[in-house]
Design a protein around this motif. Structure first.
Motif, PDB file in Angstrom:
ATOM      1  N   MET A   1       0.826  -1.200   0.000  1.00 46.40           N
ATOM      2  CA  MET A   1       0.000   0.000   0.000  1.00 46.40           C
ATOM      3  C   MET A   1       0.863   1.254   0.000  1.00 46.40           C
ATOM      4  N   ARG A   2       1.928   1.261   0.802  1.00 44.08           N
ATOM      5  CA  ARG A   2       2.810   2.424   0.892  1.00 44.08           C
ATOM      6  C   ARG A   2       3.495   2.688  -0.455  1.00 44.08           C
ATOM      7  N   ALA A   3       3.914   1.622  -1.117  1.00 41.68           N
ATOM      8  CA  ALA A   3       4.579   1.780  -2.412  1.00 41.68           C
ATOM      9  C   ALA A   3       3.624   2.396  -3.441  1.00 41.68           C
ATOM     10  N   ARG A   4       2.383   1.936  -3.439  1.00 42.13           N
ATOM     11  CA  ARG A   4       1.407   2.479  -4.393  1.00 42.13           C
ATOM     12  C   ARG A   4       1.093   3.941  -4.085  1.00 42.13           C
ATOM     13  N   LEU A   5       0.931   4.258  -2.809  1.00 44.63           N
ATOM     14  CA  LEU A   5       0.620   5.638  -2.436  1.00 44.63           C
ATOM     15  C   LEU A   5       1.794   6.569  -2.706  1.00 44.63           C
ATOM     16  N   ASP A   6       3.018   6.087  -2.458  1.00 44.87           N
ATOM     17  CA  ASP A   6       4.206   6.894  -2.768  1.00 44.87           C
ATOM     18  C   ASP A   6       4.276   7.190  -4.266  1.00 44.87           C
ATOM     19  N   ASP A   7       4.000   6.170  -5.067  1.00 48.27           N
ATOM     20  CA  ASP A   7       4.042   6.347  -6.524  1.00 48.27           C
ATOM     21  C   ASP A   7       2.955   7.316  -6.983  1.00 48.27           C
ATOM     22  N   LEU A   8       1.763   7.169  -6.415  1.00 53.15           N
ATOM     23  CA  LEU A   8       0.659   8.055  -6.776  1.00 53.15           C
ATOM     24  C   LEU A   8       0.960   9.498  -6.385  1.00 53.15           C
ATOM     25  N   SER A   9       1.486   9.686  -5.185  1.00 55.29           N
ATOM     26  CA  SER A   9       1.818  11.026  -4.711  1.00 55.29           C
ATOM     27  C   SER A   9       2.898  11.656  -5.580  1.00 55.29           C
ATOM     28  N   ARG A  10       3.899  10.862  -5.965  1.00 56.28           N
ATOM     29  CA  ARG A  10       4.982  11.374  -6.807  1.00 56.28           C
ATOM     30  C   ARG A  10       4.449  11.848  -8.157  1.00 56.28           C
ATOM     31  N   LYS A  11       3.557  11.066  -8.753  1.00 56.65           N
ATOM     32  CA  LYS A  11       3.028  11.422 -10.064  1.00 56.65           C
ATOM     33  C   LYS A  11       2.182  12.691 -10.003  1.00 56.65           C
ATOM     34  N   TYR A  12       1.349  12.803  -8.973  1.00 55.20           N
ATOM     35  CA  TYR A  12       0.531  14.012  -8.865  1.00 55.20           C
ATOM     36  C   TYR A  12       1.388  15.238  -8.562  1.00 55.20           C
ATOM     37  N   ASP A  13       2.472  15.061  -7.814  1.00 51.19           N
ATOM     38  CA  ASP A  13       3.388  16.176  -7.564  1.00 51.19           C
ATOM     39  C   ASP A  13       4.037  16.638  -8.867  1.00 51.19           C
ATOM     40  N   LEU A  14       4.452  15.682  -9.697  1.00 47.18           N
ATOM     41  CA  LEU A  14       5.059  16.032 -10.984  1.00 47.18           C
ATOM     42  C   LEU A  14       4.055  16.749 -11.885  1.00 47.18           C
ATOM     43  N   PHE A  15       2.836  16.247 -11.894  1.00 48.98           N
ATOM     44  CA  PHE A  15       1.793  16.853 -12.716  1.00 48.98           C
ATOM     45  C   PHE A  15       1.528  18.286 -12.260  1.00 48.98           C
ATOM     46  N   ALA A  16       1.459  18.489 -10.951  1.00 51.87           N
ATOM     47  CA  ALA A  16       1.206  19.826 -10.413  1.00 51.87           C
ATOM     48  C   ALA A  16       2.350  20.780 -10.757  1.00 51.87           C
ATOM     49  N   GLU A  17       3.592  20.289 -10.663  1.00 48.16           N
ATOM     50  CA  GLU A  17       4.743  21.132 -10.997  1.00 48.16           C
ATOM     51  C   GLU A  17       4.748  21.495 -12.476  1.00 48.16           C
TER      52      GLU A  17
END
Length: 209
Positions: free
Chosen positions: A161-177
Motif C-alpha cells: 500500500m505504501r509503495a502504491r501511495l508513494d508512486d501516486l503522490s509522486r506522479k501528482y506532484d510532478l503533474f502539479a509542478e
C-alpha cells in the motif's frame, strides 16, 4: 423575297438557382438549421462529459450563446432551445459556477441576461484547466492523507500500500509542478492559440513519442 427577322443580341437574364443549389430559400434554411443543431448537440455532449453537474442542455446553452454573439435572457434561451425555464436556469447556475458564462443586467432591462465570459472554445479550455488544477491538488492531498493514515504500519500488505501511495503522490506532484510551469493560475478564458504557440517543442515531442 421574304425579309429576315433580325437576330436579337440580348443575353438571356440569369436564372435563379434551383432548390438545393445554393442561395436563399428553404433548402438553404434547412442546411443552416442542420448545422446549428449539429453544433448544439456536439457542444452539449462535450460539456456534459467534461463538467460534472452540467447537462447536455447546459452545453447547448453555451453553443446558443456562441452563435448569438450577444447576451441572451433566460426567456430567450428557453424559447430558442425549446426547454423549460427551470431546466435552463439550473444549467445557467452550473455554467456560471464553472466560470463559463457571466450574468449581466443591461441598462434599462428588467431581467438579467447571460453571455460567455470569453471567446469559445477558449472559455471552455480555461474553465477545464482551472477544474483540472483543483482536481490535481485534491488528489495530492488525498495521497498524503492516506500515507499519514498508513503511518508506520508493517507487513507485506502495508508495504504494498505504501509503495502504491508513494508512486501516486509522486506522479501528482510532478503533474502539479508541470502545470505550474506551463500554465499560470487561470481564472477565466485563456488565449488558446497563444497558449499552444508557447508550449515548448520538447513537450510536444514527448507527447508524440
Amino acid at each position: 423575297m421574304t425579309a429576315r427577322r433580325p437576330t436579337s443580341s440580348t443575353a438571356h437574364p440569369p436564372q435563379p438557382p434551383a432548390a438545393g443549389e445554393g442561395g436563399d430559400g428553404p433548402a438553404s434554411d434547412e442546411r443552416v438549421a442542420a448545422a446549428r443543431q449539429a453544433l448544439l448537440e456536439g457542444v452539449g455532449a462535450e460539456i456534459a462529459a467534461s463538467f460534472p453537474g452540467i447537462t447536455r442542455l447546459g452545453g447547448q446553452v453555451v453553443a446558443a450563446l456562441y452563435l448569438a454573439d450577444v447576451p441572451r435572457s433566460m426567456d430567450e434561451l428557453s424559447q430558442e432551445l425549446g426547454r423549460s425555464k427551470s431546466n435552463i436556469f439550473a444549467n445557467l447556475r452550473g455554467l456560471e459556477a464553472a466560470g463559463i458564462i457571466e450574468r449581466r443586467r443591461e441598462s434599462g432591462a428588467r431581467h438579467d441576461s447571460f453571455a460567455l465570459r470569453g471567446k469559445y472554445p477558449d472559455v471552455i479550455v480555461g474553465a477545464y484547466l482551472g477544474r483540472l488544477r483543483r482536481v490535481v491538488q485534491d488528489k495530492r492531498t488525498l495521497a498524503r492523507r492516506a500515507l499519514a493514515l498508513l503511518g508506520d504500519a508493517e507487513g507485506p500488505e502495508a508495504d504494498a500500500m505504501r509503495a502504491r501511495l508513494d508512486d501516486l503522490s509522486r506522479k501528482y506532484d510532478l503533474f502539479a509542478e508541470l502545470m505550474e510551469q506551463l500554465l499560470p493560475s487561470i481564472d477565466g478564458p485563456v488565449d488558446l492559440e497563444r497558449l499552444i504557440a508557447q508550449v515548448p517543442e520538447a513537450v510536444v515531442r514527448s507527447l508524440n513519442a
